[in-house]
Write an enzyme that holds these catalytic residues in place. Structure first.
Site, PDB file in Angstrom:
ATOM      1  N   SER A 187       0.802  -1.240   0.000  1.00 11.50           N
ATOM      2  CA  SER A 187       0.000   0.000   0.000  1.00 11.50           C
ATOM      3  C   SER A 187       0.828   1.280   0.000  1.00 11.50           C
ATOM      4  O   SER A 187       0.267   2.365  -0.187  1.00 11.50           O
ATOM      5  CB  SER A 187      -0.946   0.002   1.203  1.00 11.50           C
ATOM      6  N   ARG A 203       4.128   2.454  -5.571  1.00 10.52           N
ATOM      7  CA  ARG A 203       3.597   3.354  -6.600  1.00 10.52           C
ATOM      8  C   ARG A 203       2.134   3.055  -6.885  1.00 10.52           C
ATOM      9  O   ARG A 203       1.272   3.928  -6.898  1.00 10.52           O
ATOM     10  CB  ARG A 203       4.447   3.242  -7.877  1.00 10.52           C
ATOM     11  N   MET A 204       1.812   1.788  -7.093  1.00  5.57           N
ATOM     12  CA  MET A 204       0.415   1.420  -7.353  1.00  5.57           C
ATOM     13  C   MET A 204      -0.410   1.396  -6.066  1.00  5.57           C
ATOM     14  O   MET A 204      -1.555   1.851  -6.031  1.00  5.57           O
ATOM     15  CB  MET A 204       0.354   0.055  -8.040  1.00  5.57           C
ATOM     16  N   ALA A 237      -4.218  -9.681 -14.247  1.00  4.08           N
ATOM     17  CA  ALA A 237      -3.983  -9.044 -15.550  1.00  4.08           C
ATOM     18  C   ALA A 237      -2.727  -8.181 -15.460  1.00  4.08           C
ATOM     19  O   ALA A 237      -2.579  -7.436 -14.493  1.00  4.08           O
ATOM     20  CB  ALA A 237      -5.181  -8.185 -15.949  1.00  4.08           C
ATOM     21  N   ASN A 297      -2.068  -5.640 -17.184  1.00  4.82           N
ATOM     22  CA  ASN A 297      -2.407  -4.234 -17.358  1.00  4.82           C
ATOM     23  C   ASN A 297      -3.893  -4.079 -17.125  1.00  4.82           C
ATOM     24  O   ASN A 297      -4.684  -4.780 -17.751  1.00  4.82           O
ATOM     25  CB  ASN A 297      -2.019  -3.761 -18.770  1.00  4.82           C
ATOM     26  N   HIS A 302       9.356   1.875 -19.868  1.00  4.24           N
ATOM     27  CA  HIS A 302       8.914   2.074 -18.488  1.00  4.24           C
ATOM     28  C   HIS A 302       9.996   2.826 -17.709  1.00  4.24           C
ATOM     29  O   HIS A 302      11.142   2.911 -18.138  1.00  4.24           O
ATOM     30  CB  HIS A 302       8.629   0.729 -17.801  1.00  4.24           C
ATOM     31  N   LYS A 339      11.452  -0.053 -12.687  1.00  2.14           N
ATOM     32  CA  LYS A 339      10.749  -1.300 -12.971  1.00  2.14           C
ATOM     33  C   LYS A 339      11.702  -2.487 -12.872  1.00  2.14           C
ATOM     34  O   LYS A 339      12.801  -2.454 -13.389  1.00  2.14           O
ATOM     35  CB  LYS A 339      10.120  -1.246 -14.367  1.00  2.14           C
TER      36      LYS A 339
HETATM   37  N1  LIG Z   1      -1.571  -4.685 -13.888  1.00  2.43           N
HETATM   38  C1  LIG Z   1      -1.324  -3.365 -14.013  1.00  2.43           C
HETATM   39  O1  LIG Z   1      -2.157  -2.581 -14.543  1.00  2.43           O
HETATM   40  C2  LIG Z   1      -0.058  -2.820 -13.432  1.00  2.43           C
HETATM   41  C3  LIG Z   1       0.869  -3.677 -12.897  1.00  2.43           C
HETATM   42  N2  LIG Z   1       1.979  -3.207 -12.270  1.00  2.43           N
HETATM   43  C4  LIG Z   1       2.839  -4.199 -11.592  1.00  2.43           C
HETATM   44  O2  LIG Z   1       2.579  -4.108 -10.203  1.00  2.43           O
HETATM   45  C5  LIG Z   1       3.750  -4.425  -9.467  1.00  2.43           C
HETATM   46  C6  LIG Z   1       4.061  -3.284  -8.508  1.00  2.43           C
HETATM   47  O3  LIG Z   1       4.418  -2.154  -9.253  1.00  2.43           O
HETATM   48  P1  LIG Z   1       4.790  -0.787  -8.460  1.00  2.43           P
HETATM   49  O4  LIG Z   1       3.643  -0.370  -7.623  1.00  2.43           O
HETATM   50  O5  LIG Z   1       5.349   0.153  -9.479  1.00  2.43           O
HETATM   51  O6  LIG Z   1       5.984  -1.297  -7.530  1.00  2.43           O
HETATM   52  P2  LIG Z   1       6.456  -0.702  -6.104  1.00  2.43           P
HETATM   53  O7  LIG Z   1       7.769  -1.342  -5.825  1.00  2.43           O
HETATM   54  O8  LIG Z   1       6.330   0.782  -6.115  1.00  2.43           O
HETATM   55  O9  LIG Z   1       5.350  -1.256  -5.088  1.00  2.43           O
HETATM   56  C7  LIG Z   1       5.357  -2.577  -4.626  1.00  2.43           C
HETATM   57  C8  LIG Z   1       5.070  -2.479  -3.145  1.00  2.43           C
HETATM   58  O10 LIG Z   1       4.843  -3.776  -2.620  1.00  2.43           O
HETATM   59  C9  LIG Z   1       5.553  -3.872  -1.389  1.00  2.43           C
HETATM   60  N3  LIG Z   1       5.776  -5.267  -1.056  1.00  2.43           N
HETATM   61  C10 LIG Z   1       6.736  -6.091  -1.488  1.00  2.43           C
HETATM   62  N4  LIG Z   1       6.579  -7.302  -0.920  1.00  2.43           N
HETATM   63  C11 LIG Z   1       5.484  -7.221  -0.115  1.00  2.43           C
HETATM   64  C12 LIG Z   1       4.800  -8.125   0.749  1.00  2.43           C
HETATM   65  N5  LIG Z   1       5.211  -9.389   0.887  1.00  2.43           N
HETATM   66  N6  LIG Z   1       3.715  -7.691   1.424  1.00  2.43           N
HETATM   67  C13 LIG Z   1       3.273  -6.424   1.290  1.00  2.43           C
HETATM   68  N7  LIG Z   1       3.878  -5.499   0.492  1.00  2.43           N
HETATM   69  C14 LIG Z   1       4.966  -5.918  -0.195  1.00  2.43           C
HETATM   70  C15 LIG Z   1       6.817  -3.098  -1.623  1.00  2.43           C
HETATM   71  O11 LIG Z   1       7.425  -2.799  -0.390  1.00  2.43           O
HETATM   72  P3  LIG Z   1       8.902  -2.177  -0.361  1.00  2.43           P
HETATM   73  O12 LIG Z   1       8.720  -0.743  -0.754  1.00  2.43           O
HETATM   74  O13 LIG Z   1       9.342  -2.353   1.059  1.00  2.43           O
HETATM   75  O14 LIG Z   1       9.719  -2.952  -1.360  1.00  2.43           O
HETATM   76  C16 LIG Z   1       6.267  -1.879  -2.373  1.00  2.43           C
HETATM   77  O15 LIG Z   1       5.824  -0.878  -1.478  1.00  2.43           O
HETATM   78  C17 LIG Z   1       4.831  -4.705 -10.501  1.00  2.43           C
HETATM   79  O16 LIG Z   1       4.878  -6.098 -10.739  1.00  2.43           O
HETATM   80  C18 LIG Z   1       4.319  -3.993 -11.751  1.00  2.43           C
HETATM   81  O17 LIG Z   1       4.777  -4.571 -12.976  1.00  2.43           O
HETATM   82  C19 LIG Z   1       2.232  -1.851 -12.146  1.00  2.43           C
HETATM   83  C20 LIG Z   1       1.343  -0.943 -12.690  1.00  2.43           C
HETATM   84  C21 LIG Z   1       0.150  -1.371 -13.402  1.00  2.43           C
HETATM   85  O1  LIG Z   2       5.802  -1.714 -13.676  1.00  2.00           O
HETATM   86  C1  LIG Z   2       4.997  -0.857 -14.140  1.00  2.00           C
HETATM   87  O2  LIG Z   2       5.002   0.356 -13.871  1.00  2.00           O
HETATM   88  C2  LIG Z   2       3.949  -1.384 -15.062  1.00  2.00           C
HETATM   89  N1  LIG Z   2       3.909  -2.685 -15.249  1.00  2.00           N
HETATM   90  C3  LIG Z   2       2.892  -3.374 -15.977  1.00  2.00           C
HETATM   91  C4  LIG Z   2       3.531  -4.306 -16.996  1.00  2.00           C
HETATM   92  O3  LIG Z   2       4.592  -4.907 -16.631  1.00  2.00           O
HETATM   93  O4  LIG Z   2       2.956  -4.460 -18.090  1.00  2.00           O
HETATM   94  C5  LIG Z   2       1.784  -2.494 -16.498  1.00  2.00           C
HETATM   95  C6  LIG Z   2       2.124  -1.063 -16.751  1.00  2.00           C
HETATM   96  O5  LIG Z   2       2.721  -0.942 -18.026  1.00  2.00           O
HETATM   97  C7  LIG Z   2       2.987  -0.443 -15.695  1.00  2.00           C
END
Ligand SMILES: NC(=O)C1=CN([C@@H]2O[C@H](COP(=O)(O)OP(=O)(O)OC[C@H]3O[C@@H](n4cnc5c(N)ncnc54)[C@H](OP(=O)(O)O)[C@@H]3O)[C@@H](O)[C@H]2O)C=CC1
Ligand SMILES: O=C(O)C1=N[C@H](C(=O)O)C[C@H](O)C1
Length: 272
Positions: free
Chosen positions: A9, A12-13, A125, A127, A158, A162
């Site tokens: 939480s 970034r997401m 999914a 994305n 990206h 990433k």
């Molecule tokens: N499907 C979609 O539309 C999208 C998918 N994504 C995907 O989502 C994922 C996250 O992306 P993003 O938000 O940029 O990454 P971030 O690293 O910003 O966020 C991930 C978060 O998860 C935390 N985390 C890691 N392990 C655990 C755990 N076991 N329990 C609870 N929290 C945990 C991390 O903590 P810490 O900071 O301590 O490492 C971090 O705060 C990636 O795989 C990305 O590719 C991203 C955007 C869109």
């Molecule tokens: O890591 C990201 O930021 C994103 N990851 C997803 C992917 O791996 O396709 C979706 C989005 O492009 C952002």
């Protein structure tokens, strides 16, 4: 009111999801988790996620405990492949529906997710923006109509933070293109280096750019003789991913066990 727990939480997401879920009238954030052992565990989720406003939900670093106390209807997880698998196991044990946005899963991870989805409904999914899920279908149709005389390539860009490459979205695009053209994953090429020789017919190239604060950009190129067609999606912030995930959360909270994707949530390709 759909009682929602958000994992990762402060990421970034995760922080985007917290902000949008907090403002949604039909969703109540009843839990928010962080990485186990995180120094922000115990803090107010709103403050820790840089939302600037107290959310009256304290961060926990254990999803099982968060579910025990929150009586959640759904979990939304954007953490990373291994954490997402662990969360899926917890949700399956507790019978709590799950939305997984993480990417970078191996084939074995995906198989494990399919097994867990026998116990609990899971939307997974790479994305979750409506726009990308629409162009996935358009790209497949373009490939079918244009046929094998066009060389097909996928390019993604990206941000520098990433962790996985190519993106899950680029892989999904490449897979649907391969299927539309009667090819297989073996026709996907991720590296071109040295004396590669002429481009083999039927190859689908997938390339990744990394840098700066690029949110997420994907282009499918159809290279023909005398013409070229480009299909591009550019995300300029993460709200569309998060809104798609919350739409999936509303949808999956009332579903039967099974593994679903955004085409199911959006009713695309004849899915209801
Ligand atoms: N499907 C979609 O539309 C999208 C998918 N994504 C995907 O989502 C994922 C996250 O992306 P993003 O938000 O940029 O990454 P971030 O690293 O910003 O966020 C991930 C978060 O998860 C935390 N985390 C890691 N392990 C655990 C755990 N076991 N329990 C609870 N929290 C945990 C991390 O903590 P810490 O900071 O301590 O490492 C971090 O705060 C990636 O795989 C990305 O590719 C991203 C955007 C869109
Ligand atoms: O890591 C990201 O930021 C994103 N990851 C997803 C992917 O791996 O396709 C979706 C989005 O492009 C952002």
């Amino acid at each position: 009111m759909i009682r929602t727990v958000i994992t990762g939480s402060t990421g970034r997401m995760g922080s985007t999801l917290l902000r949008l879920a907090r403002d949604a009238k039909d969703l109540q954030v009843v839990g928010a988790t962080v990485r186990p052992g995180s120094p922000v565990a115990g803090q107010d989720a709103g403050l820790a996620a840089r939302l600037g406003a107290a959310l009256d939900v304290l961060l926990m670093d254990d999803l099982d405990r968060a579910l025990e106390f929150s009586k959640a209807d759904v979990v939304v997880d954007f953490t990373g492949p291994q954490a997402s698998l662990a969360h899926a196991k917890t949700c399956a044990e507790r019978g709590v529906p799950l939305v997984v946005g993480s990417t970078g899963f191996t084939e074995d991870d995906s198989a494990a997710l399919r097994v867990l989805a026998r116990k609990v409904p899971i939307v997974a999914a790479p994305n979750m923006s409506v726009g990308v899920n629409l162009i996935i279908g358009v790209a497949a149709e373009l490939a079918r109509v244009l046929g094998p005389s066009f060389d097909v390539e996928v390019l993604e860009a990206h941000h520098r933070m990433k962790k996985d490459a190519p993106s899950g979205t680029a892989l999904k695009l490449a897979e649907v293109l391969a299927e539309a053209l009667g090819r297989t994953r073996d026709d996907l090429t991720f590296v071109r280096d040295g004396q590669t020789g002429a481009r083999p017919p039927g190859e689908i190239g997938v390339q990744a750019l990394r840098g700066g604060d690029v949110v997420g950009e994907h282009t499918v190129y159809f290279f023909g003789e005398g013409e070229r067609i480009e299909l591009t999606h550019r995300a300029t912030n993460r709200d569309q991913f998060a809104q798609g995930a919350l739409r999936a959360a509303r949808w999956v909270a009332r579903r039967a066990p099974g593994l679903y994707d955004m085409a199911d949530v959006l009713g695309l390709q004849g899915k209801t």
